[in-house]
Design an enzyme around this catalytic site. Structure first.
Site, PDB file in Angstrom:
ATOM      1  N   ASN A  48       0.865  -1.178   0.000  1.00  0.00           N
ATOM      2  CA  ASN A  48       0.000   0.000   0.000  1.00  0.00           C
ATOM      3  C   ASN A  48       0.905   1.232   0.000  1.00  0.00           C
ATOM      4  OD1 ASN A  48      -1.873   1.996   0.415  1.00  0.00           O
ATOM      5  ND2 ASN A  48      -2.423   1.385   2.508  1.00  0.00           N
TER       6      ASN A  48
ATOM      7  N   LYS B   5       0.135   4.228  -0.444  1.00  0.00           N
ATOM      8  CA  LYS B   5      -0.546   5.436   0.039  1.00  0.00           C
ATOM      9  C   LYS B   5      -0.281   6.597  -0.938  1.00  0.00           C
ATOM     10  CE  LYS B   5      -0.378   3.421   4.584  1.00  0.00           C
ATOM     11  NZ  LYS B   5      -0.293   3.562   6.017  1.00  0.00           N
TER      12      LYS B   5
ATOM     13  N   HIS C 179      -9.905   1.281   4.340  1.00  0.00           N
ATOM     14  CA  HIS C 179      -8.640   1.506   5.059  1.00  0.00           C
ATOM     15  C   HIS C 179      -8.869   2.528   6.177  1.00  0.00           C
ATOM     16  CE1 HIS C 179      -4.555   2.691   5.980  1.00  0.00           C
ATOM     17  NE2 HIS C 179      -4.192   1.521   5.467  1.00  0.00           N
TER      18      HIS C 179
ATOM     19  N   GLU D 253      -7.200   4.918   7.211  1.00  0.00           N
ATOM     20  CA  GLU D 253      -6.911   6.320   6.885  1.00  0.00           C
ATOM     21  C   GLU D 253      -8.068   6.958   6.122  1.00  0.00           C
ATOM     22  OE1 GLU D 253      -3.029   5.690   5.188  1.00  0.00           O
ATOM     23  OE2 GLU D 253      -2.254   5.227   7.190  1.00  0.00           O
TER      24      GLU D 253
ATOM     25  N   GLU E 204      -6.075  -4.707  10.415  1.00  0.00           N
ATOM     26  CA  GLU E 204      -5.072  -3.657  10.629  1.00  0.00           C
ATOM     27  C   GLU E 204      -5.438  -2.839  11.871  1.00  0.00           C
ATOM     28  OE1 GLU E 204      -2.770  -2.401   6.971  1.00  0.00           O
ATOM     29  OE2 GLU E 204      -4.637  -1.294   6.903  1.00  0.00           O
TER      30      GLU E 204
ATOM     31  N   GLY F   4       1.869   2.439  10.861  1.00  0.00           N
ATOM     32  CA  GLY F   4       2.796   3.548  10.642  1.00  0.00           C
ATOM     33  C   GLY F   4       3.820   3.723  11.745  1.00  0.00           C
TER      34      GLY F   4
ATOM     35  N   SER G 203       2.758  -1.901  10.567  1.00  0.00           N
ATOM     36  CA  SER G 203       4.189  -1.958  10.893  1.00  0.00           C
ATOM     37  C   SER G 203       4.822  -3.318  10.646  1.00  0.00           C
ATOM     38  CB  SER G 203       4.412  -1.494  12.338  1.00  0.00           C
ATOM     39  OG  SER G 203       3.966  -0.164  12.475  1.00  0.00           O
TER      40      SER G 203
END
Ligand code: PGA
Length: 259
Positions: free
Chosen positions: A12, A14, A99, A101, A169, A175, A216
């Site tokens: 991903n 991003k 996701h 985010e 996730e 992150g 991570s």
């Protein structure tokens, strides 16, 4: 395609990298390893602007492409949105849906559900992302996860579950560094929980649904998470932006054969 016993490792990217040249070099670096691995299916999810060029450049079977988002409407006056059909036409066979985010930007469980339906209707594979932001002693996060999962799959038929990957996730692990990721044992518990929710709804069909982990993942923790976490693969964020690091993860996945 998803019934394969191959590992699934998803990059991903991003909102990276910033230019098509850099996207091209990153993909070329990853491709050297990914194209050769027999036991890993690598899925690259670049920003939509790079999708067509990258997917056009690769004809093999070991790498596929995915989009990071779609809109649920088929066409029309939706400024700035991209439809399932459009990303399919640009070479995507997969799409990330829900996701964290995107949820942080306002995407609701209902929006996620509409996107899952739109993607499946277009015969895309859905990578459905779920994850709690924090854990509480009383286990409310399990209800939260169940709700995310059940609402997104509402009305999804067993036949379409074969085109669905569940990406667990936990937001608290995204992150950061490998040390902040979930432990393999805790991950295994979550995989069992997710599997149970799926089996309650889909019976035997759900036994093969790939459950992968994101948050991570780095080369240091990849093997433990795969083997003791008992996941089918990974959704990799920051470590997928470095071709060498990501290739190391791919090689570990290739050597750690799926059960
Ligand atoms: P991360 O991102 O690997 O950088 O934690 C994972 C993700 O957000 O999909």
């Amino acid at each position: 395609m998803l019934k394969t016993k191959k590992r699934i490792v998803i990059a991903n990217w991003k909102m990276n990298p910033q230019t098509a040249d850099d996207a091209w070099s990153l993909f070329s670096g990853i491709k050297k390893t990914a194209s050769k691995l027999r036991f890993v299916h690598t899925i690259i999810c670049p920003p939509a602007t790079y999708l067509l060029d990258l997917s056009d450049s690769y004809r093999g079977k070991n790498i596929s492409f995915g989009a990071q988002n779609i809109f649920w409407k088929e066409k029309g006056s939706f400024t700035g949105e991209i439809s399932a059909r459009q990303i399919h036409d640009a070479g995507a066979r997969f799409v990330l849906v829900g996701h964290s985010e995107r949820r942080a930007l306002g995407e609701t469980n209902e929006n996620v559900w509409l996107k899952v339906k739109a993607a499946l209707k277009e015969r895309l594979h859905v990578i459905l992302c779920i994850g709690e932001s924090e854990r509480d002693e009383s286990g409310d996060y399990l209800h939260f996860l169940r709700e995310q999962l059940e609402s997104a799959l509402n009305g999804v038929k067993a036949a379409d579950l074969n085109r669905t990957i569940i990406a667990y996730e936990p937001i608290w692990a995204i992150g950061k560094t490998g040390e902040d990721a979930i432990t393999p044992d805790k991950l295994h518990e979550m995989v069992l929980f997710i599997r149970r929710v799926l089996v309650e709804r889909y019976n035997k069909t759900a036994i093969d649904t790939p459950i992968i982990y994101g948050g991570s993942v780095e080369k240091e923790n990849a093997q433990g998470l795969l083997e003791r976490g008992v996941v089918a693969g990974f959704l990799v964020g920051h470590a997928s932006l470095d071709a060498t690091e990501f290739s190391s993860i791919l090689k570990i996945a290739n050597e750690t054969k799926a059960l």
